[in-house]
Scaffold this active site. Structure first.
Site, short mmCIF file in Angstrom:
data_model
loop_
_atom_site.label_atom_id
_atom_site.label_comp_id
_atom_site.label_asym_id
_atom_site.label_seq_id
_atom_site.Cartn_x
_atom_site.Cartn_y
_atom_site.Cartn_z
N CYS A 50 0.81 -1.21 0.00
CA CYS A 50 0.00 0.00 0.00
C CYS A 50 0.84 1.26 0.00
O CYS A 50 0.31 2.36 -0.18
CB CYS A 50 -0.95 0.01 1.19
SG CYS A 50 -0.12 0.06 2.79
N ASN A 51 2.15 1.14 0.22
CA ASN A 51 2.98 2.36 0.21
C ASN A 51 4.29 2.21 -0.53
O ASN A 51 5.17 3.05 -0.37
CB ASN A 51 3.23 2.87 1.63
CG ASN A 51 3.81 1.81 2.54
OD1 ASN A 51 4.69 1.05 2.13
ND2 ASN A 51 3.31 1.73 3.77
N ALA A 115 5.48 -5.03 11.04
CA ALA A 115 5.97 -6.36 10.70
C ALA A 115 5.32 -6.94 9.45
O ALA A 115 5.76 -7.97 8.95
CB ALA A 115 5.72 -7.31 11.89
N ALA A 190 -11.30 -8.99 2.59
CA ALA A 190 -11.02 -10.09 3.53
C ALA A 190 -9.64 -10.68 3.30
O ALA A 190 -9.39 -11.83 3.68
CB ALA A 190 -12.09 -11.17 3.41
N GLY A 191 -8.75 -9.93 2.68
CA GLY A 191 -7.38 -10.41 2.48
C GLY A 191 -6.56 -10.22 3.75
O GLY A 191 -7.10 -10.08 4.85
#
Length: 470
Positions: A50-51, A115, A190-191
């Site tokens: 996501c980043n 983590a 739901a991942g």
């Protein structure tokens, strides 16, 4: 061969730029195949979170590999290389190793110490391995990076509070809603990120979690695991998002889908039946899952990666980060020393092969001159000669490996080849060392390089060879 990293992350680009370059799970295989189809690349894996989006490759040449990777990224983003140039960073050779170790340790994350990157790295490697795009170099690098990350998390308190993008988003949510205990949350996706969000919500005391997911079975599986822990959880169909949003106090979206999942119209419809209750929306998807226009609706607060990026940009991990950085530096030194030592192995093997050939030749010559020697005497002479040669070679071969493990030590292997007239090609076929401009080669360089390719715009890149100052 050269190890090369080309990336873009929250450090170098806004969320809007990251959205363009982000690579969904369904596209990773296609990107890997395209990279391996390029002229200068022979190994590759891709980390996409996501980043960050980072491409790690083994390339025949630096500039050729750089051109190939940036072309693939630009094509995927639907942009020209020049449009991405100011946001891309480049790490080469030892600096690429250092960067990956820092990433795996959580030192380069938006939330320092998180983590989740270890699982993301493991998945990135696994996908590339399944597609046959990693070889010896990237296999060893990825496995070592995973070990470094595990060591950092085991020996430091960098992740003592379980910090993550999700937990930081919930900090904002708790402030906006004046507490989360007993409230209702809708998790869209739901991942792995959805599972993490549900676990964090449970820890925060949320009264109920509702799961909405494109694949109903995955949503049911997550809800069942929550219920097994005595937590109230159920699922809804994505088609019923408006009703689910109307009933929720908090919406967390993290689907990984390409395109907006929660539109302004869907949220506006939900607001008409909410009795003016405030609504907090957390968008953790890249690309975005929630339309940014939702933030303009009355009573709605939107927390997204962009707002988190701004809030967390100056947040540091303190002493634990310093300890983690020390571990990364130590592991980097050990890794590069091992790589340099391995590079001299083919030369040592070639030297011993040359010595064995000389011994065999001289023993044959002895047989022709003294054919009357008995078999036992001949065997004892052969053993004696071989022992003498082994003892003479032992110290220099051990020392050349030791000397080669330090920066600039490649010259000792060169001297050995020159002194004993070893054919470099013969040494090369006896092993697979990195080229001298690869992992451990070259003089000490630490500078910012603007790499140019024909017809390409400037590309910012830092090229750091491991040298005496490491």
């Amino acid at each position: 061969m050269n190890l090369l990293t080309v990336g873009i992350s929250h450090h170098s680009a806004s969320v809007r730029v990251l959205e363009r370059v982000s690579i969904g799970a369904e596209d990773i295989t296609k990107i890997l195949d395209e990279l391996l189809g390029r002229e200068h690349i022979c190994e590759a894996f891709v980390i996409s979170t996501c980043n960050r989006v980072e491409v790690y490759v083994v390339a025949e040449t630096f500039h050729g590999g750089l051109d190939d990777v940036t072309s693939v990224l630009a094509r995927h983003a639907g942009a020209e290389v020049g449009e991405l140039a100011d946001h891309l960073y480049v790490y080469y050779a030892g600096a690429a190793v250092e960067h990956l170790f820092s990433v795996s340790a959580g030192l380069d994350s938006m939330v320092v110490g998180e983590a989740q990157i270890l699982g993301q790295l493991r998945q990135a490697y696994g996908t590339a391995d399944e597609n046959g795009t990693v070889g010896k170099t990237l296999h060893e690098l990825a496995q070592q990076a995973l070990r470094v990350g595990k060591r950092v998390h085991a020996e430091t308190g960098i992740d003592a509070e379980g910090a993550s993008v999700v937990s930081e988003a919930l900090v904002d949510a708790e402030i906006a809603l004046d507490g989360l205990a007993g409230r209702s949350a809708l998790v869209i996706g739901a991942g792995s990120m959805g599972g993490l969000a549900a676990a964090q919500l449970k820890r925060a005391g949320i009264g109920e979690v509702v799961i909405a997911n494109r694949t109903a079975a995955n949503g049911q599986r997550l809800a069942e695991s929550l219920r097994a822990d005595g937590f109230a959880a159920r699922t809804v169909d994505l088609a019923g998002l408006s009703s689910a949003i109307a009933a929720a106090d908090l919406v967390v979206a993290c689907t990984g889908a390409i395109g907006v999942v929660v539109t302004e119209d869907v949220v506006a419809a939900a607001l008409t039946v909410r009795d003016d209750r405030p609504l907090l929306c957390c968008d953790l998807g890249l690309p975005r899952d929630i339309a940014p226009e939702v933030a303009e609706l009355p009573g709605v607060t939107l927390v997204d990666l962009e707002s988190l990026q701004q809030r967390l940009s100056d947040k540091q991990g303190g002493n634990e980060s310093e300890r983690a950085a020390q571990i990364v530096a130590e592991e980097l030194r050990n890794y590069l020393a091992a790589q340099r030592s391995a590079e001299v192995t083919p030369t040592v093997t070639a030297l011993r092969k040359r010595a064995a050939e000389v011994v065999d030749s001289e023993l044959l010559r002895l047989d022709s001159r003294l054919p009357e020697l008995g078999g036992d005497v001949r065997d004892e002479l052969a053993r004696t000669v071989r022992r003498v040669v082994d003892k003479l070679l032992h110290t220099p071969t051990v020392r050349v490996k030791q000397l080669a493990s330090v920066p600039g030590g490649a010259g000792y292997a060169d001297a050995l080849r020159e002194l004993f007239e070893l054919d470099p090609q013969t040494a090369a076929v006896l092993g697979t060392p990195q080229a001298e401009d690869g992992l451990a080669g070259g003089a000490n360089v630490a500078h910012t390089q603007r790499a140019k390719s024909a017809g390409r715009a400037d590309l910012r890149g830092r090229v750091e060879q491991d040298g005496e100052d490491r």
